[in-house]
Write a protein that holds these residues in place. Sequence first.
Motif, short mmCIF file in Angstrom:
data_model
loop_
_atom_site.label_atom_id
_atom_site.label_comp_id
_atom_site.label_asym_id
_atom_site.label_seq_id
_atom_site.Cartn_x
_atom_site.Cartn_y
_atom_site.Cartn_z
N MET A 1 82.53 17.56 36.20
CA MET A 1 82.62 16.11 36.09
C MET A 1 82.25 15.49 37.43
O MET A 1 82.85 15.82 38.45
CB MET A 1 84.04 15.70 35.71
N ALA A 2 81.27 14.64 37.46
CA ALA A 2 80.74 14.11 38.72
C ALA A 2 81.57 12.94 39.21
O ALA A 2 82.23 12.25 38.45
CB ALA A 2 79.29 13.66 38.52
N GLY A 3 81.51 12.72 40.54
CA GLY A 3 82.30 11.67 41.15
C GLY A 3 82.04 10.29 40.60
O GLY A 3 82.95 9.51 40.40
N THR A 205 73.38 15.15 46.48
CA THR A 205 74.05 16.45 46.29
C THR A 205 75.55 16.19 46.15
O THR A 205 76.06 15.19 46.66
CB THR A 205 73.82 17.40 47.48
N SER A 206 76.24 17.08 45.45
CA SER A 206 77.68 16.91 45.22
C SER A 206 78.45 18.14 45.69
O SER A 206 77.92 19.25 45.71
CB SER A 206 77.96 16.66 43.74
N ILE A 207 79.71 17.91 46.04
CA ILE A 207 80.60 18.98 46.50
C ILE A 207 81.60 19.28 45.39
O ILE A 207 82.31 18.39 44.92
CB ILE A 207 81.34 18.56 47.78
N ALA A 208 81.66 20.53 44.97
CA ALA A 208 82.62 20.94 43.95
C ALA A 208 83.99 21.15 44.61
O ALA A 208 84.09 21.78 45.67
CB ALA A 208 82.17 22.23 43.27
N PRO A 240 85.26 20.61 38.61
CA PRO A 240 84.99 21.51 37.47
C PRO A 240 86.02 21.28 36.38
O PRO A 240 87.17 20.89 36.63
CB PRO A 240 85.13 22.91 38.09
N GLU A 241 85.63 21.50 35.15
CA GLU A 241 86.50 21.24 34.00
C GLU A 241 87.84 21.96 34.08
O GLU A 241 88.89 21.35 33.78
CB GLU A 241 85.77 21.61 32.70
#
Length: 249
Positions: A1-3, A205-208, A240-241
């Motif tokens: 799930m993105a910010g 870019t995204s950080i998990a 993450p889910e």
Amino acid sequence: MAGHSQFKNIMHRKGAQDARRARQFAKLIREITVSARQGLPDPAANPRLRAACAAARQANMPRDTIERAIKKASGGGSGDDFAEVRYEGYGPSGIAIIVEALTDNRNRTASDIRAAFSKHGGALGESNSVAFLFGRLGVVRYPADAASADDMLEAAIEAGADDVESGADGHEITCAVDAFFAVRDALEQKFGEPETAKLDWRPSTSIALGEDAARAVLKLIDALDDSDDVQNVYANFEIPEPVMQALSA
């Protein structure tokens, strides 16, 4: 799930929904006020005001409340003079955050936002300190039953959009900022009023995040979003889910 799509889920997890609904309405009215004062008080002739009214209807704001806000804004009285301000900073785990605000007191708003960052493990930065990690684009969303994927794609390309993503959750059309109003208006003529239509910040870019980091970041996002002056919050994280399920448990 993105910010950037996180916050509707956060809202459902939190209590005091009546208070949050009241804050949401206050923010929408503020956007309607600014939109009406910067252009014509007629939504048909003012693209920003039309988008603000659509967002208010999507939030189930009563029509008479919307009309009163437009009438008050166009009445020519002194009223509140709101300025658009953008703040940037870093949250826990190095998450980049952009905050958009409408304020009638820059010093108060800056102080409140700086305090929220500091209290929740972040730091408010200078202008453009994190914006380079995001792209600015127009986003239009329709429900899945508004059109078939092929029809939406064809119409979006013809209108000048850059990309379309269609699925069970609906259609998301993205375009360049300078093409936003033309794309939205062309699609509205063909498919009716969209669910949402706005300018958005999307991370390159995204950080998990793990559970502890996600919890810390969400506390900061909540604190920022609770400010009456803050209109939008964007961040470059993903949850993450399995982590989201653990947080919701």
